[in-house]
Scaffold this motif. Structure first.
Motif, PDB file in Angstrom:
ATOM      1  N   UNK A 110     -87.764 -17.113 -51.384  1.00 39.24           N
ATOM      2  CA  UNK A 110     -87.005 -16.803 -50.186  1.00 39.24           C
ATOM      3  C   UNK A 110     -87.698 -15.702 -49.403  1.00 39.24           C
ATOM      4  N   UNK A 111     -87.373 -15.638 -48.126  1.00 35.54           N
ATOM      5  CA  UNK A 111     -87.829 -14.552 -47.257  1.00 35.54           C
ATOM      6  C   UNK A 111     -86.618 -13.656 -47.013  1.00 35.54           C
ATOM      7  N   UNK A 112     -86.653 -12.474 -47.589  1.00 33.93           N
ATOM      8  CA  UNK A 112     -85.541 -11.527 -47.500  1.00 33.93           C
ATOM      9  C   UNK A 112     -85.876 -10.468 -46.454  1.00 33.93           C
ATOM     10  N   UNK A 113     -84.950 -10.232 -45.517  1.00 36.19           N
ATOM     11  CA  UNK A 113     -85.178  -9.255 -44.451  1.00 36.19           C
ATOM     12  C   UNK A 113     -83.948  -8.367 -44.289  1.00 36.19           C
ATOM     13  N   UNK A 114     -84.066  -7.307 -43.502  1.00 36.40           N
ATOM     14  CA  UNK A 114     -82.903  -6.491 -43.162  1.00 36.40           C
ATOM     15  C   UNK A 114     -82.002  -7.277 -42.211  1.00 36.40           C
ATOM     16  N   UNK A 115     -80.721  -7.106 -42.376  1.00 37.41           N
ATOM     17  CA  UNK A 115     -79.764  -7.870 -41.577  1.00 37.41           C
ATOM     18  C   UNK A 115     -79.862  -7.540 -40.090  1.00 37.41           C
ATOM     19  N   UNK A 118     -83.390  -8.844 -36.846  1.00 35.03           N
ATOM     20  CA  UNK A 118     -83.589  -9.924 -35.888  1.00 35.03           C
ATOM     21  C   UNK A 118     -84.688 -10.891 -36.266  1.00 35.03           C
ATOM     22  N   UNK A 119     -85.228 -10.765 -37.473  1.00 37.52           N
ATOM     23  CA  UNK A 119     -86.329 -11.624 -37.907  1.00 37.52           C
ATOM     24  C   UNK A 119     -85.815 -12.924 -38.503  1.00 37.52           C
ATOM     25  N   UNK A 173     -89.676   0.414 -44.446  1.00 43.44           N
ATOM     26  CA  UNK A 173     -91.114   0.607 -44.669  1.00 43.44           C
ATOM     27  C   UNK A 173     -91.880  -0.712 -44.733  1.00 43.44           C
ATOM     28  N   UNK A 174     -91.174  -1.811 -44.999  1.00 46.28           N
ATOM     29  CA  UNK A 174     -91.774  -3.140 -44.936  1.00 46.28           C
ATOM     30  C   UNK A 174     -90.839  -4.053 -44.154  1.00 46.28           C
ATOM     31  N   UNK A 175     -91.346  -5.218 -43.767  1.00 50.13           N
ATOM     32  CA  UNK A 175     -90.574  -6.121 -42.908  1.00 50.13           C
ATOM     33  C   UNK A 175     -89.846  -7.217 -43.670  1.00 50.13           C
ATOM     34  N   UNK A 198     -83.665 -14.851 -44.660  1.00 51.83           N
ATOM     35  CA  UNK A 198     -84.082 -15.446 -43.393  1.00 51.83           C
ATOM     36  C   UNK A 198     -84.457 -16.911 -43.549  1.00 51.83           C
ATOM     37  N   UNK A 199     -84.815 -17.303 -44.756  1.00 47.23           N
ATOM     38  CA  UNK A 199     -85.180 -18.689 -44.983  1.00 47.23           C
ATOM     39  C   UNK A 199     -85.633 -18.915 -46.411  1.00 47.23           C
TER      40      UNK A 199
END
Length: 285
Positions: A110-115, A118-119, A173-175, A198-199
């Protein structure tokens, strides 16, 4: 009297020889829901309970050791530990140096991002993005093989554990973080409103328990028999119901209440039923 003494000594030696075998299980215990350290310092998780339950069913003892993920296979090869149980994807490269059990879990990345980032799955992996993964994992390999090697100039940041990567993601610190689906879902539950998936990258990875090449101690047939018994009795389904999709604090409380059934009463089937029922009960409060 000397003859009697010798007879007693021989008998005692015979009893000692009947003591259960003991195998060392190595796991990177920082990856819920497969393995983690509870707030009270207990080692728990799906993988570790499977190992404990199979040991009871097959009549041997285990000692669980917390080892860095990328050190587990070298430790198995060197004979320092006997079993690797840490969400290992079965790969051709790994199978050249260790032997795997049959698959016990299927996972995607999975691609994990901050809520609030907007990514999405595309924009999170554009050139220039900082992408985190644990060292030695298939998540890191996926970034290397499918992005960097293909000319997508992301910056891969490697961590000793996935929780460290999550902390850097939360801190900005990371995206993004690339890791398996169930732990990512657990991270989203652990930090509500702060993270999102994110996906999903469909990698169809199969997890297996691993032992030394050639299985010199004959461990794999016992693991296979144990997994078969757990599935046939419904204990496997109860473990899945307990460990996946629930908050960690609920699982920990249920585990503490039920674990004596496994460790003291030595009843893995009833233990799994207790764990699933207790998690459900506590989740409804």
């Amino acid at each position: 009297m000397r003859t009697l003494g010798v007879a007693i000594a021989v008998a005692l030696l015979g009893l000692a020889g009947l003591a259960a075998e003991k195998f060392i299980v190595g796991s990177d215990i920082a990856w819920p829901p497969f393995e983690w350290v509870s707030a009270k310092g207990d080692y728990l998780g799906f993988d570790l309970d499977v190992m404990r339950m199979i040991a009871v069913l097959e009549g041997y003892e285990i000692e669980i050791q917390d080892i860095a993920f990328d050190s587990i296979i070298p430790a198995v090869i060197a004979g320092k530990i006997d079993i690797g149980a840490s969400g290992f994807t079965i790969t051709a490269e790994r199978a050249q140096v260790v032997d795997f059990s049959s698959p016990y879990w299927v996972s995607d990345q999975t691609v994990l991002v901050r809520a609030d980032s907007g990514l999405n799955i595309i924009t999170a992996l554009l050139p220039g993005r900082k992408v985190g993964a644990q060292r030695g994992t298939t998540g890191a390999f996926w970034v290397e093989d499918n992005l960097i090697a293909q000319g997508v100039a992301v910056q891969l940041i490697l961590y000793e554990t996935y929780p460290e990567a999550i902390m850097d993601l939360l801190a900005g610190r990371i995206d993004a973080v690339i890791q398996d689906q169930a732990p990512s879902e657990q991270a989203v539950r652990q930090y509500p409103g702060k993270l999102l998936i994110a996906g999903i990258i469909k990698t169809y990875e199969e997890f297996g328990f691993l032992v030394a090449k050639g299985d010199p101690k004959g461990i794999l047939p016992r693991i296979e028999r144990g997994m078969k018994k757990l599935r046939e009795t419904g204990a496997w389904d109860n473990l899945v119901a307990a460990y996946f999709g629930n908050p960690l604090d609920v699982i920990e409380a249920a585990w503490e209440a039920c674990i004596p059934i496994l460790t003291v009463e030595r009843d893995p089937i009833r233990y799994a039923a207790c764990l699933a029922a207790k998690v459900q009960e506590l989740s409804q409060k």
